[in-house]
Design a protein around this motif. Structure first.
Motif, PDB file in Angstrom:
ATOM      1  N   PHE A 198       0.828  -1.202   0.000  1.00  0.00           N
ATOM      2  CA  PHE A 198       0.000   0.000   0.000  1.00  0.00           C
ATOM      3  C   PHE A 198       0.862   1.252   0.000  1.00  0.00           C
ATOM      4  N   ALA A 199       0.435   2.237  -0.771  1.00  0.00           N
ATOM      5  CA  ALA A 199       0.971   3.594  -0.667  1.00  0.00           C
ATOM      6  C   ALA A 199      -0.197   4.517  -0.370  1.00  0.00           C
ATOM      7  N   GLY A 200       0.033   5.522   0.455  1.00  0.00           N
ATOM      8  CA  GLY A 200      -1.026   6.454   0.823  1.00  0.00           C
ATOM      9  C   GLY A 200      -0.987   7.711  -0.015  1.00  0.00           C
ATOM     10  N   LEU A 201      -2.157   8.144  -0.478  1.00  0.00           N
ATOM     11  CA  LEU A 201      -2.289   9.422  -1.161  1.00  0.00           C
ATOM     12  C   LEU A 201      -2.761  10.451  -0.138  1.00  0.00           C
ATOM     13  N   TRP A 202      -1.996  11.543  -0.024  1.00  0.00           N
ATOM     14  CA  TRP A 202      -2.267  12.521   1.021  1.00  0.00           C
ATOM     15  C   TRP A 202      -2.226  13.941   0.452  1.00  0.00           C
ATOM     16  N   GLY A 203      -2.965  14.825   1.120  1.00  0.00           N
ATOM     17  CA  GLY A 203      -2.849  16.245   0.872  1.00  0.00           C
ATOM     18  C   GLY A 203      -3.391  16.740  -0.440  1.00  0.00           C
ATOM     19  N   ALA A 239     -10.468   9.765   2.402  1.00  0.00           N
ATOM     20  CA  ALA A 239     -11.112  10.725   1.499  1.00  0.00           C
ATOM     21  C   ALA A 239     -12.112  11.617   2.221  1.00  0.00           C
ATOM     22  N   SER A 240     -12.081  12.889   1.885  1.00  0.00           N
ATOM     23  CA  SER A 240     -13.109  13.820   2.347  1.00  0.00           C
ATOM     24  C   SER A 240     -14.389  13.596   1.543  1.00  0.00           C
ATOM     25  N   ASP A 241     -15.467  14.249   1.979  1.00  0.00           N
ATOM     26  CA  ASP A 241     -16.726  14.141   1.240  1.00  0.00           C
ATOM     27  C   ASP A 241     -16.592  14.709  -0.171  1.00  0.00           C
ATOM     28  N   ASP A 242     -15.704  15.697  -0.342  1.00  0.00           N
ATOM     29  CA  ASP A 242     -15.493  16.267  -1.672  1.00  0.00           C
ATOM     30  C   ASP A 242     -14.733  15.307  -2.576  1.00  0.00           C
ATOM     31  N   SER A 243     -13.769  14.592  -2.013  1.00  0.00           N
ATOM     32  CA  SER A 243     -12.922  13.714  -2.816  1.00  0.00           C
ATOM     33  C   SER A 243     -13.563  12.362  -3.115  1.00  0.00           C
ATOM     34  N   ARG A 244     -14.405  11.883  -2.213  1.00  0.00           N
ATOM     35  CA  ARG A 244     -14.941  10.529  -2.374  1.00  0.00           C
ATOM     36  C   ARG A 244     -15.633  10.300  -3.718  1.00  0.00           C
ATOM     37  N   PRO A 245     -16.528  11.187  -4.184  1.00  0.00           N
ATOM     38  CA  PRO A 245     -17.190  10.913  -5.471  1.00  0.00           C
ATOM     39  C   PRO A 245     -16.204  10.817  -6.631  1.00  0.00           C
TER      40      PRO A 245
END
Length: 268
Positions: A198-203, A239-245
Motif C-alpha cells: 500500500f501507498a497512501g495518497l495525502w494532501g 477521502a473527504s466528502d469532496d474527494s470521495r465521489p
C-alpha cells in the motif's frame, strides 16, 4: 474497474496487518512501538504522535485509553491522535474516547484502488497546467501555500514532516505540484514504505478557483503511475466528502470510515 466486496474485505485485512498493526515510522527519529494491545507512532516535536491500531474489548478499552493518555502526556506531547476505524472493537470505542477527553475531527472514508488499473488513467494536464515534482524546501513552501488556499489553514508541522522525509528518506515520499504558470494551484503527495503493498495518497487539494478542471484526477493518475513503477499494488486514501465521489468514479472502493480522535488536554 472497482474492487468487488469479497476482495475489499481481503484488502482491508491486509491493510490492517501491513499499514496499521505492522506500521513503520514515517521518518527518523520517529518510531513505531507495540505496547500490549496497541501499536503507536511516537515522535519528538514537531512529529506526529498517534495510536494506529488496537485490539481491545469492553473490559480492556477504558484502561488502555487511560494508559495511552498517560504515556503521551508523560512525554510532554501537546497533542496526539487516536486513529479510529469504524470496524475497530469495541463498537463503542469512539464513545469511550470522547468520555476520556478526545475530540473527534470530521470523518473520512477509507478508500483503496488498484494501481494496475489506476495507472491506465490519462495524464494529459488541463490547459494551462504543468506538473512540478517537489524535491526541495522551495517546492515544499509552494505546497504549503496551496494547502492554505485549499483548506483554509496553515500547517507548519506538516511542512516540517514533508521536509524531513525529502531530506532523510526521499524514497518514502513523492510530492507534486500543479502549476498555472508560476502560480501553484494544486498539490499532493504519496507516501510509501519499501516492501509494502500500500501507498497512501495525502494532501490532495486545489485552490477554489481552479477546481472542477480535472486537476485532482491528474494528480491521482500521476501518482498511480509512479506507484506502478515501484511495484506497489494499492493506493489508499482517507477521502473527504469532496474527494470521495471523484475517487469512486476512478474505481476506488470503500473499506470503511476513519475518524481522527485528538487529545489536546484542553477538552472539557
Amino acid at each position: 474497474m472497482t474492487i468487488d466486496l469479497d476482495e475489499l474485505l481481503k484488502v482491508r485485512a491486509r491493510f490492517d496487518a501491513e499499514a496499521r498493526e505492522g506500521a513503520q515510522a514515517d521518518a527518523p527519529p520517529a518510531s513505531v512501538e507495540r505496547a500490549g494491545a496497541v501499536v503507536r507512532h511516537v515522535a519528538p516535536e514537531p512529529g506526529w504522535n498517534s495510536v494506529l491500531w488496537s485490539d481491545l474489548d469492553e473490559g480492556t478499552a477504558d484502561a488502555e485509553i487511560a494508559a495511552q493518555v498517560a504515556f503521551f502526556t508523560g512525554r510532554g506531547c501537546p497533542e496526539f491522535e487516536w486513529k479510529l476505524y469504524d470496524y475497530d472493537r469495541p463498537a463503542d470505542l469512539g464513545d469511550r474516547l470522547r468520555a476520556a477527553g478526545f475530540v473527534p475531527e470530521p470523518p473520512e472514508t477509507l478508500m483503496v484502488g488498484l494501481v494496475s488499473e489506476l495507472a491506465k488513467l490519462p495524464v494529459e494536464p488541463p490547459e494551462g497546467i504543468t506538473l512540478r515534482v517537489v524535491t526541495d524546501e522551495a517546492g515544499v513552501d509552494l505546497m504549503m501555500r496551496v494547502h492554505t488556499g485549499a483548506f483554509g489553514r496553515e500547517r507548519p508541522r506538516l511542512r516540517e514532516q514533508v521536509l524531513g522525509k525529502l531530506r532523510e528518506e526521499p524514497e518514502t515520499i513523492a510530492a507534486v505540484l500543479a502549476m498555472a504558470g508560476d502560480t501553484p494551484v494544486s498539490a499532493a503527495r504519496m507516501e510509501m514504505q519499501p516492501g509494502l503493498a500500500f501507498a497512501g495518497l495525502w494532501g490532495g487539494g486545489t485552490v477554489p478557483e481552479w477546481r472542477g478542471r480535472g486537476i485532482y484526477r491528474l494528480l491521482v493518475a500521476h501518482r498511480a503511475r509512479l506507484a506502478a513503477e515501484l511495484g506497489i499494488d494499492y493506493l489508499q486514501v482517507d477521502a473527504s466528502d469532496d474527494s470521495r465521489p471523484i475517487l469512486e468514479r476512478l474505481g476506488f472502493g470503500v473499506l470503511g470510515v476513519t475518524v481522527p480522535y485528538m487529545w489536546t488536554g484542553n477538552a472539557s
